[in-house]
Write an enzyme that holds these catalytic residues in place. Sequence first.
Site, PDB file in Angstrom:
ATOM      1  N   HIS A   1      26.887  63.976  14.604  1.00  0.00           N
ATOM      2  CA  HIS A   1      27.051  63.013  13.846  1.00  0.00           C
ATOM      3  C   HIS A   1      27.469  63.839  12.176  1.00  0.00           C
ATOM      4  O   HIS A   1      28.130  62.376  11.778  1.00  0.00           O
ATOM      5  CB  HIS A   1      25.696  63.514  13.481  1.00  0.00           C
ATOM      6  CG  HIS A   1      25.178  63.187  12.346  1.00  0.00           C
ATOM      7  ND1 HIS A   1      24.786  61.392  11.719  1.00  0.00           N
ATOM      8  CD2 HIS A   1      24.612  63.451  10.606  1.00  0.00           C
ATOM      9  CE1 HIS A   1      24.281  61.836  10.425  1.00  0.00           C
ATOM     10  NE2 HIS A   1      23.508  62.675   9.720  1.00  0.00           N
TER      11      HIS A   1
ATOM     12  N   GLN B   1      27.798  71.176   0.446  1.00  0.00           N
ATOM     13  CA  GLN B   1      27.904  70.198   1.085  1.00  0.00           C
ATOM     14  C   GLN B   1      27.847  70.594   1.945  1.00  0.00           C
ATOM     15  O   GLN B   1      26.915  70.030   2.991  1.00  0.00           O
ATOM     16  CB  GLN B   1      29.244  69.537   0.715  1.00  0.00           C
ATOM     17  CG  GLN B   1      29.834  69.303  -0.139  1.00  0.00           C
ATOM     18  CD  GLN B   1      30.796  68.397  -0.342  1.00  0.00           C
ATOM     19  OE1 GLN B   1      31.251  66.597  -0.112  1.00  0.00           O
ATOM     20  NE2 GLN B   1      31.772  68.719  -0.524  1.00  0.00           N
TER      21      GLN B   1
ATOM     22  N   ARG C   1      26.310  88.276  -3.898  1.00  0.00           N
ATOM     23  CA  ARG C   1      24.938  89.172  -3.978  1.00  0.00           C
ATOM     24  C   ARG C   1      25.370  90.378  -3.333  1.00  0.00           C
ATOM     25  O   ARG C   1      25.242  91.045  -4.450  1.00  0.00           O
ATOM     26  CB  ARG C   1      23.476  89.070  -3.678  1.00  0.00           C
ATOM     27  CG  ARG C   1      21.985  88.222  -4.294  1.00  0.00           C
ATOM     28  CD  ARG C   1      21.561  87.995  -3.731  1.00  0.00           C
ATOM     29  NE  ARG C   1      20.720  89.719  -4.110  1.00  0.00           N
ATOM     30  CZ  ARG C   1      19.633  89.404  -3.864  1.00  0.00           C
ATOM     31  NH1 ARG C   1      18.390  89.287  -2.983  1.00  0.00           N
ATOM     32  NH2 ARG C   1      18.610  90.612  -4.050  1.00  0.00           N
TER      33      ARG C   1
ATOM     34  N   ARG D   1      31.903  62.873   7.809  1.00  0.00           N
ATOM     35  CA  ARG D   1      32.978  64.211   7.376  1.00  0.00           C
ATOM     36  C   ARG D   1      34.093  63.485   7.390  1.00  0.00           C
ATOM     37  O   ARG D   1      34.900  63.809   6.550  1.00  0.00           O
ATOM     38  CB  ARG D   1      32.332  65.201   7.152  1.00  0.00           C
ATOM     39  CG  ARG D   1      30.931  65.580   6.491  1.00  0.00           C
ATOM     40  CD  ARG D   1      30.728  65.466   5.282  1.00  0.00           C
ATOM     41  NE  ARG D   1      28.789  65.582   5.175  1.00  0.00           N
ATOM     42  CZ  ARG D   1      28.657  65.086   3.778  1.00  0.00           C
ATOM     43  NH1 ARG D   1      29.660  65.378   2.651  1.00  0.00           N
ATOM     44  NH2 ARG D   1      27.101  66.440   3.559  1.00  0.00           N
TER      45      ARG D   1
HETATM   46  C1  LIG Z   1      30.161  60.022   1.330  1.00  0.00           C
HETATM   47  C2  LIG Z   1      29.169  61.126   1.632  1.00  0.00           C
HETATM   48  C3  LIG Z   1      27.980  60.676   0.347  1.00  0.00           C
HETATM   49  C4  LIG Z   1      27.278  61.785  -0.446  1.00  0.00           C
HETATM   50  N1  LIG Z   1      26.446  61.793  -1.240  1.00  0.00           N
HETATM   51  C5  LIG Z   1      25.296  62.330  -1.836  1.00  0.00           C
HETATM   52  C6  LIG Z   1      24.798  62.644  -3.286  1.00  0.00           C
HETATM   53  O1  LIG Z   1      24.932  61.986  -4.025  1.00  0.00           O
HETATM   54  N2  LIG Z   1      23.972  63.468  -3.387  1.00  0.00           N
HETATM   55  C7  LIG Z   1      22.902  64.060  -1.837  1.00  0.00           C
HETATM   56  O2  LIG Z   1      21.943  64.898  -2.511  1.00  0.00           O
HETATM   57  N3  LIG Z   1      23.728  63.429  -0.933  1.00  0.00           N
HETATM   58  C8  LIG Z   1      24.733  63.101  -0.815  1.00  0.00           C
HETATM   59  N4  LIG Z   1      25.403  63.379   0.538  1.00  0.00           N
HETATM   60  C9  LIG Z   1      24.321  64.218   1.877  1.00  0.00           C
HETATM   61  C10 LIG Z   1      23.586  63.016   2.743  1.00  0.00           C
HETATM   62  O3  LIG Z   1      22.414  62.777   1.881  1.00  0.00           O
HETATM   63  C11 LIG Z   1      23.109  64.406   3.463  1.00  0.00           C
HETATM   64  O4  LIG Z   1      22.607  64.753   2.975  1.00  0.00           O
HETATM   65  C12 LIG Z   1      24.648  65.239   3.914  1.00  0.00           C
HETATM   66  O5  LIG Z   1      26.181  64.239   4.859  1.00  0.00           O
HETATM   67  C13 LIG Z   1      23.589  66.010   5.457  1.00  0.00           C
HETATM   68  O6  LIG Z   1      23.666  64.348   6.403  1.00  0.00           O
HETATM   69  P1  LIG Z   1      22.134  64.664   7.841  1.00  0.00           P
HETATM   70  O7  LIG Z   1      20.940  64.774   6.992  1.00  0.00           O
HETATM   71  O8  LIG Z   1      22.415  62.555   8.394  1.00  0.00           O
HETATM   72  O9  LIG Z   1      22.536  65.596   8.779  1.00  0.00           O
HETATM   73  P2  LIG Z   1      21.337  66.582   9.627  1.00  0.00           P
HETATM   74  O10 LIG Z   1      20.413  67.603   7.998  1.00  0.00           O
HETATM   75  O11 LIG Z   1      22.342  67.813  10.019  1.00  0.00           O
HETATM   76  O12 LIG Z   1      20.289  65.667   9.923  1.00  0.00           O
HETATM   77  C14 LIG Z   1      21.217  64.911  11.083  1.00  0.00           C
HETATM   78  C15 LIG Z   1      20.029  64.097  11.369  1.00  0.00           C
HETATM   79  O13 LIG Z   1      18.628  64.592  11.751  1.00  0.00           O
HETATM   80  C16 LIG Z   1      17.479  63.467  11.226  1.00  0.00           C
HETATM   81  N5  LIG Z   1      16.377  64.680   9.923  1.00  0.00           N
HETATM   82  C17 LIG Z   1      17.424  65.371  10.011  1.00  0.00           C
HETATM   83  N6  LIG Z   1      15.954  66.510   8.903  1.00  0.00           N
HETATM   84  C18 LIG Z   1      15.256  65.271   8.585  1.00  0.00           C
HETATM   85  C19 LIG Z   1      13.838  64.814   8.115  1.00  0.00           C
HETATM   86  N7  LIG Z   1      13.601  66.141   7.212  1.00  0.00           N
HETATM   87  N8  LIG Z   1      13.281  63.803   8.149  1.00  0.00           N
HETATM   88  C20 LIG Z   1      13.626  63.138   9.331  1.00  0.00           C
HETATM   89  N9  LIG Z   1      15.285  62.607  10.021  1.00  0.00           N
HETATM   90  C21 LIG Z   1      15.714  64.142  10.278  1.00  0.00           C
HETATM   91  C22 LIG Z   1      18.622  62.477  10.675  1.00  0.00           C
HETATM   92  O14 LIG Z   1      18.440  61.809  11.430  1.00  0.00           O
HETATM   93  C23 LIG Z   1      19.895  63.117  10.619  1.00  0.00           C
HETATM   94  O15 LIG Z   1      20.854  62.138   9.911  1.00  0.00           O
HETATM   95  C24 LIG Z   1      26.005  62.507   0.586  1.00  0.00           C
HETATM   96  C25 LIG Z   1      27.088  62.054   2.301  1.00  0.00           C
HETATM   97  C26 LIG Z   1      27.875  61.713   2.174  1.00  0.00           C
HETATM   98  C27 LIG Z   1      28.699  61.417   3.573  1.00  0.00           C
END
Ligand SMILES: Cc1cc2nc3c(=O)[nH]c(=O)nc-3n(C[C@H](O)[C@H](O)[C@H](O)COP(=O)(O)OP(=O)(O)OC[C@H]3O[C@@H](n4cnc5c(N)ncnc54)[C@H](O)[C@@H]3O)c2cc1C
Length: 257
Positions: free
Chosen positions: A180, A86, A101, A185
């Site tokens: 963030h 996660q 590994r 979290r």
């Molecule tokens: C309660 C909860 C439940 C969840 N359940 C699931 C689930 O069931 N399945 C699952 O797959 N994931 C799940 N997640 C994970 C979630 O979808 C995110 O992958 C994870 O929280 C990372 O968040 P983020 O992408 O905002 O963070 P980061 O990757 O650190 O990105 C930070 C911010 O940068 C920007 N950013 C980063 N990369 C990009 C990009 N490529 N394009 C555009 N903007 C970008 C966005 O604004 C993003 O919010 C869950 C998360 C939470 C908190």
Amino acid sequence: MPVKQLKVELLASTPDALALIYAAFRQCYHAGFVADMWPKLLSGKIDRKKQADFVSKVLESGHDSPIEHASFTFAVEGISRACSHQIVRHRIASYSQQSQRYVDGSDMDFILPPAIARIPEAKARFEAFMDEVGQAYRDLKGILETHGRKEKSIEDARFVLPQAAETKIVITMNCRALLHFFHLRCCRRAQWEIRALAEAMLAICKAELPAIFATAGAKCESLGFCPESPRFSCGRAKVRSKDVQEFIENEINPKEI
Ligand SMILES: Cc1cc2nc3c(=O)[nH]c(=O)nc-3n(C[C@H](O)[C@H](O)[C@H](O)COP(=O)(O)OP(=O)(O)OC[C@H]3O[C@@H](n4cnc5c(N)ncnc54)[C@H](O)[C@@H]3O)c2cc1C
């Protein structure tokens, strides 16, 4: 395979982080060259409270990219592979994780979920399975070695290791990414293990850099409301207006698809 507990240590953080963030903000709004004020910032001639107040006010306006200049590096142990999977979904960060590994998992520790620990029957079944897995790993490693796989044997034996297997990881995040991370979290809806890790990291950040992290935490704490629908909200903060609630209820979280 003994149980392992969460441990979070701060390895490093950007020196003079507040002054650095203040300087970065000031450069945006200042006609002169910010390097000229840098010695005054370090010596305290521009006092820390003034720096902190300025940073907090600009942050409130939503201008938050200057806080990316400061970062924190944590060493974490006692988390499961389920948890680390996660964590590494947070892409705006750097990670160095113990390798399965190269590190022998014959005596690997594991993480025992508290809900399982509280029920003797569940705990006994869980621990018996950990023993079975440990034995399977060692058996496979031995069999692979006798068939010439040598040091590469653990690379394949690790496929039987469970999500409960303990891991260690070094995490670096800048302050914006950390805020963030805490939004998502530290939320009561976050899974218990990553939430415990986030709370431990937040406590360190608050102590190190209160100007940025004093009010950090779950997103409801900075928003003043819960962005979840009533069905998913924990109830700590009030949810959004009725029309937004209804939209989320009906369109995003339909009871039947
Ligand atoms: C309660 C909860 C439940 C969840 N359940 C699931 C689930 O069931 N399945 C699952 O797959 N994931 C799940 N997640 C994970 C979630 O979808 C995110 O992958 C994870 O929280 C990372 O968040 P983020 O992408 O905002 O963070 P980061 O990757 O650190 O990105 C930070 C911010 O940068 C920007 N950013 C980063 N990369 C990009 C990009 N490529 N394009 C555009 N903007 C970008 C966005 O604004 C993003 O919010 C869950 C998360 C939470 C908190």
